[in-house]
Design an enzyme around this catalytic site. Sequence first.
Site, short mmCIF file in Angstrom:
data_model
loop_
_atom_site.label_atom_id
_atom_site.label_comp_id
_atom_site.label_asym_id
_atom_site.label_seq_id
_atom_site.Cartn_x
_atom_site.Cartn_y
_atom_site.Cartn_z
N MET A 109 5.85 8.88 10.80
CA MET A 109 5.14 9.77 11.72
C MET A 109 4.23 8.93 12.63
SD MET A 109 4.65 13.30 9.66
CE MET A 109 3.29 12.88 8.61
N ALA A 160 0.36 -1.83 7.73
CA ALA A 160 1.09 -2.86 6.97
C ALA A 160 2.10 -2.26 5.99
CB ALA A 160 0.10 -3.75 6.24
N HIS A 172 4.07 0.42 6.59
CA HIS A 172 5.28 0.63 7.39
C HIS A 172 5.93 -0.72 7.73
CE1 HIS A 172 2.81 4.25 8.63
NE2 HIS A 172 3.91 4.81 8.13
N GLU A 221 6.72 3.83 -1.99
CA GLU A 221 6.42 4.45 -3.30
C GLU A 221 5.07 5.16 -3.31
OE1 GLU A 221 6.89 1.38 -6.24
OE2 GLU A 221 9.06 1.71 -6.35
O1 PAF Z 1 6.32 9.86 4.82
C1 PAF Z 1 6.31 10.26 6.00
O2 PAF Z 1 5.74 9.63 6.89
C2 PAF Z 1 7.01 11.56 6.36
O3 PAF Z 1 6.91 12.48 5.31
C3 PAF Z 1 8.48 11.36 6.78
C4 PAF Z 1 9.33 10.81 5.66
C5 PAF Z 1 8.54 10.43 7.98
C6 PAF Z 1 9.07 12.71 7.20
O4 PAF Z 1 8.39 13.27 8.27
#
Ligand code: PAF
Length: 256
Positions: free
Chosen positions: A31, A36, A38, A149
């Site tokens: 989103m 870090a 991501h 996780e």
């Molecule tokens: O974990 C997230 O950022 C969200 O739940 C996802 C998996 C991108 C779905 O919108």
Amino acid sequence: MTKVIESIAEWRRVRQQILLEDRSVGFVPTMGNLHAGHQSLLKRSKQENATSVLSIFVNRTQFDDENDFAKYPRTFFEDYALAEAMGIDYILLPKYEELYPDSYRYRVTELMLSQGMEGQHRAGHFDGVLTIVMKLLLLVKPAQVYLGEKDYQQLQLVTEMAKAFFLDTKVIACPTIRDVNGLALSSRNNRLTVEQYQLAIRFPKLLSSQKTAAEIRQGLEQLGFMVDYVEEFQGRRYGAVRIGDVRLIDNFVVYS
Ligand code: PAF
């Protein structure tokens, strides 16, 4: 250079070309407001796939609180810079109208695991998560999708959904990334004041302690947290707390 794709029609053309070139696709759905945590998912995708795709979409259907949705940080330029520096091939930046042409009449619902913990405290949350992840997986058609996780219940639900619907995507679980004080990285951490942060770092310490779930709950409440839940399930301890209007979740393996 990272290519930004905003329309589904354009993405379908690109995906067809990737198929013709027989390149494997790794996918990191997010989103935005990348940190870090991501970055570790994107790094792994880069290592394991010929092409890496990042999606940025603040998915309204998974928010039970309009305020939380409105306040969710939108930082596209910083996110783009990070993706570009990491050599990510594509950023998907779809619009709500394109992703939900049915106005969310159709959705994916799970009836067991989604009912407790996050599901119990955030009405409709997992319907929104599973529906958007399903839509994105069907569009991106990745060989592998990378999830953290930190959102363990989400990870488990997506893994089981992929099996239940015979999706050709492998779900790869990536370890939680923490800051120097042990706080799990989250886009919501930026909203903590300095004092709130000092309290927030007590959360992972207590949650990972040797105490029982009931003792941890009591300890958190005494410190001033609003506790949504502290629960143990299948060898893992999960917790969710609020500090002001910032909600934090975390989980740890329980060693007996
Ligand atoms: O974990 C997230 O950022 C969200 O739940 C996802 C998996 C991108 C779905 O919108």
